[in-house]
Scaffold this active site. Structure first.
Site, mmCIF file in Angstrom:
data_model
loop_
_atom_site.group_PDB
_atom_site.id
_atom_site.type_symbol
_atom_site.label_atom_id
_atom_site.label_comp_id
_atom_site.label_asym_id
_atom_site.label_seq_id
_atom_site.Cartn_x
_atom_site.Cartn_y
_atom_site.Cartn_z
ATOM 1 N N ASP A 77 5.361 -3.559 13.277
ATOM 2 C CA ASP A 77 6.513 -3.740 12.393
ATOM 3 C C ASP A 77 7.766 -4.059 13.199
ATOM 4 O O ASP A 77 8.518 -4.988 12.867
ATOM 5 C CB ASP A 77 6.743 -2.474 11.573
ATOM 6 C CG ASP A 77 5.686 -2.251 10.511
ATOM 7 O OD1 ASP A 77 6.041 -2.265 9.324
ATOM 8 O OD2 ASP A 77 4.506 -2.063 10.863
ATOM 9 N N HIS A 90 -0.458 4.801 6.941
ATOM 10 C CA HIS A 90 -1.418 3.703 6.939
ATOM 11 C C HIS A 90 -2.849 4.244 6.881
ATOM 12 O O HIS A 90 -3.791 3.584 7.315
ATOM 13 C CB HIS A 90 -1.240 2.827 8.182
ATOM 14 C CG HIS A 90 0.088 2.182 8.250
ATOM 15 N ND1 HIS A 90 0.860 2.148 9.387
ATOM 16 C CD2 HIS A 90 0.816 1.554 7.305
ATOM 17 C CE1 HIS A 90 1.994 1.522 9.138
ATOM 18 N NE2 HIS A 90 1.987 1.151 7.877
ATOM 19 N N LYS A 139 10.505 0.639 9.988
ATOM 20 C CA LYS A 139 9.699 1.826 10.292
ATOM 21 C C LYS A 139 9.103 1.687 11.686
ATOM 22 O O LYS A 139 8.671 0.603 12.082
ATOM 23 C CB LYS A 139 8.605 2.015 9.243
ATOM 24 C CG LYS A 139 9.151 2.241 7.839
ATOM 25 C CD LYS A 139 8.072 2.614 6.839
ATOM 26 C CE LYS A 139 7.018 1.556 6.677
ATOM 27 N NZ LYS A 139 7.554 0.270 6.173
ATOM 28 N N GLY A 197 0.805 -1.219 0.000
ATOM 29 C CA GLY A 197 0.000 0.000 0.000
ATOM 30 C C GLY A 197 0.831 1.258 0.000
ATOM 31 O O GLY A 197 0.283 2.361 -0.030
ATOM 32 N N HIS A 198 2.187 1.103 0.007
ATOM 33 C CA HIS A 198 3.084 2.259 0.039
ATOM 34 C C HIS A 198 3.877 2.395 -1.252
ATOM 35 O O HIS A 198 4.878 3.121 -1.290
ATOM 36 C CB HIS A 198 4.066 2.127 1.204
ATOM 37 C CG HIS A 198 3.420 1.924 2.532
ATOM 38 N ND1 HIS A 198 2.511 2.817 3.052
ATOM 39 C CD2 HIS A 198 3.548 0.928 3.453
ATOM 40 C CE1 HIS A 198 2.107 2.382 4.234
ATOM 41 N NE2 HIS A 198 2.706 1.233 4.492
#
Length: 330
Positions: free
Chosen positions: A108, A217, A103, A54-55
């Site tokens: 994460d 996000h 990150k 999604g990044h």
């Protein structure tokens, strides 16, 4: 919101297959996993990064000579499992060790550090750098959020060049921590993003509002207000970032103007020109600049601005060093 996808549950796997197909000269996918490996190999420390998808182009766009050895890609906005990260470590380790670039999100960090522990138990040399460049505040407790956001890409670039030049694992860890301490990012959204398969946006904004301090996000920011112009927006972000630095006349900065997925390049370059003029008025020296979509949040419309104080001239050399990746153009 309409999206060019098939079944939402297959979106991530089909995304990774598409990346591997389009950039088969640079990278390959380990079948049925979220692991992408660069094809170029050398007997140097391997850098691995990742997180949820999604990044894009992060993180696969930075695989190649001079940057990352592997990216590990989880579901949308969800980090990969420790087992897949371990697989990436095992496939990437050429002997001198592996550095994980993580990150700063709790899930994460937990997943990558578990993989690091497993890899060390198997005899690999592994260290990590945690990126926490986000300087926005939490609207509930007013503390700095310190998430890892767009500045992570500067870490990939600088450490990737240093690794290519033969820096040891310990030297890369130290360099990474120095770079992270010298960096701050603040982002705003004009329109919220959404996740494939879900009709509702991740938060709501009226047509005339912007949200300050959003996350990658799809998190909403700490403040909403009307958008008046690019110039006023640039003034707000530049001034909020300046307070984190001792602005002596001899200081040099690298800046990253990052689109969040749904913002036209026209708007990013207009914003870049406003940042340039504001920094010139403050006698701030922009020694390096980059404008484009580097760390997005699906289809969120918005922009983030990163300041990196150049503490060592070698950092500029590392930023300018040519690479072979599909998302970082020299």
């Amino acid at each position: 919101m309409k999206k060019i996808i098939n079944q939402p549950k297959q979106a991530v796997s089909q995304l990774l297959d598409g990346i591997a197909f389009a950039h088969s000269d640079l990278l390959t996918r380990i079948p049925k996993t979220g692991v992408l490996l660069r094809k170029y190999q050398e007997n140097k420390v391997a850098l691995i990064a990742g997180g949820g998808t999604g990044h894009e182009p992060a993180h696969s766009g930075y695989l190649g000579k001079g940057m990352l050895a592997a990216s590990v890609n989880g579901p949308i906005f969800v980090p990969p499992s420790p087992e897949e990260i371990l697989l990436a470590i095992e496939k990437s380790d050429q002997g001198p060790g592996v550095l994980l670039i993580i990150k700063n999100f709790d899930v994460d960090v937990a997943s990558f550090l578990k993989a690091e522990q497993l890899a060390i138990e198997k005899g690999h040399q592994v260290k990590h750098v945690i990126v926490n460049d986000d300087c926005s505040i939490d609207k509930y407790n007013f503390k700095k959020r310190r998430r890892g956001v767009a500045g992570t890409v500067f870490v990939h670039k600088i450490l990737g060049a240093a690794a290519h030049k033969g820096y040891s694992l310990e030297e890369l860890e130290t360099l990474g921590m120095d770079v992270v301490r010298s960096m701050n990012t603040l982002g705003v959204a004009l329109y919220p993003g959404s996740i494939p398969g879900k009709d509702q946006p991740l938060f709501t904004l009226t047509d005339d509002q912007i949200s300050f301090g959003i996350g990658i996000h799809g998190e909403s920011g700490y403040r909403t207000e009307p958008l008046y112009s690019s110039e006023l927006l640039a003034n707000e972000l530049v001034n909020k970032l300046k307070v984190h630095y001792d602005l002596a006349p001899d200081k040099q900065f690298a800046i990253l103007i990052n689109g969040l997925g749904g913002t036209p390049l026209m708007e990013l370059y207009i914003f870049a020109n406003d940042v340039r003029q504001l920094m010139a008025l403050s006698d701030l020296n922009i020694a390096y600049s980059k404008v484009g979509n580097y760390m997005t949040s699906t289809n969120m419309a918005g922009v983030s601005l990163t300041f990196l104080e150049i503490k060592d001239e070698a950092w500029l050399d590392f930023l300018e060093e040519p690479v072979q990746t599909y998302a970082w153009n020299n």
